[in-house]
Enzyme design. Sequence first.
Site, mmCIF file in Angstrom:
data_model
loop_
_atom_site.group_PDB
_atom_site.id
_atom_site.type_symbol
_atom_site.label_atom_id
_atom_site.label_comp_id
_atom_site.label_asym_id
_atom_site.label_seq_id
_atom_site.Cartn_x
_atom_site.Cartn_y
_atom_site.Cartn_z
ATOM 1 N N SER A 192 7.705 8.946 0.917
ATOM 2 C CA SER A 192 7.356 7.694 1.568
ATOM 3 C C SER A 192 6.074 7.854 2.395
ATOM 4 O O SER A 192 5.056 8.286 1.870
ATOM 5 C CB SER A 192 8.535 7.207 2.422
ATOM 6 O OG SER A 192 8.403 5.847 2.742
ATOM 7 N N ASP B 10 11.428 4.094 -3.257
ATOM 8 C CA ASP B 10 11.236 5.089 -2.195
ATOM 9 C C ASP B 10 12.019 6.381 -2.460
ATOM 10 O O ASP B 10 13.207 6.356 -2.775
ATOM 11 C CB ASP B 10 11.693 4.473 -0.873
ATOM 12 C CG ASP B 10 11.223 5.248 0.340
ATOM 13 O OD1 ASP B 10 11.469 6.459 0.408
ATOM 14 O OD2 ASP B 10 10.613 4.635 1.231
#
Length: 320
Positions: free
Chosen positions: A86, A202
Amino acid sequence: MSAGRIRSCRSPSARHLAACFLVVLAACRTAAPPPLPDVPPAPFDDRPPRVALVLGGGGARGFAHVGVIRVLEDARVPIELIVGTSVGSLVGAIYAGQPNSYALERMARDLDRDDFFDFSIAPALFGEGLATGERLEQFVRSHLNASTFEALRVPVAAVATDLDTGERVVLRTGDVPRAVRASCAIPGVLEPVRHEGRLLVDGGVVRNLPVDVARQLGADVVIAVDLAALEAKARPANFVEVIFRVVNLITRAEADELHGLADVTLVPAVGDVGFIDFDRKDAAIAAGVEAARTALPRIREVLAAWPRAAPVSRAASPNG
């Protein structure tokens, strides 16, 4: 008796004494030691350790990574591999393109919430998230000196999740901005990203602190930065913050186990920085600086332990 007669009588006695003396010396000499066996030396790895920096996810808390990198760079700690999830992949990729912590900090101060989360009505009503993530991809593209992983000055791996299979995906080749966007695509907030034949979200869904990926990629020493600290009490102001809180709970559950795989784990004090608190950059950067300074003696101790016995080879593939 004449002098000549005396000398001739003593002469044999002197020769006899000299012979006896030589016999005694010979008896006192020790035997030559046997040759040493031809035993090879124990295997030692005399090369410098390959140091990996693992950067966890955490939204705006990722500014703490900037402070950590500044301290490591000033202390001349070599960073030879970066693995990020991320926002960790975002900070890691930007730094790897131009390994200069002060340039990285300038970039961080340019990054605003609207660059990361391009919220609009269209994706919320008709798309697969509240924001597309296109603006984030463009931000990375405009701030990166190299567009491909192969061209980065420091090797980088970005961790994402395959939405179809739930598998962890380690992105190390091809287009960096697209890979970073995929690694940052928080489910329900940013739209999933179609990349290299996969639908990705993610990486924090499966591995928010990818220490094991760094090990599998050949890291000898791993320095990990964990941003998954929980606020003492949840105070969501809207449903977006509820999503972030749930993500935080998921990532926190695995953190303690992953700490044990790293040589040094830094936990910056960012528990009171929200995932979208981009106005608290200074506090997050300062927390990263403080955590790195505190950990620096331990980092130096680990690095000073090399050379050491050659390690057993590790697993070859980081995808699993």
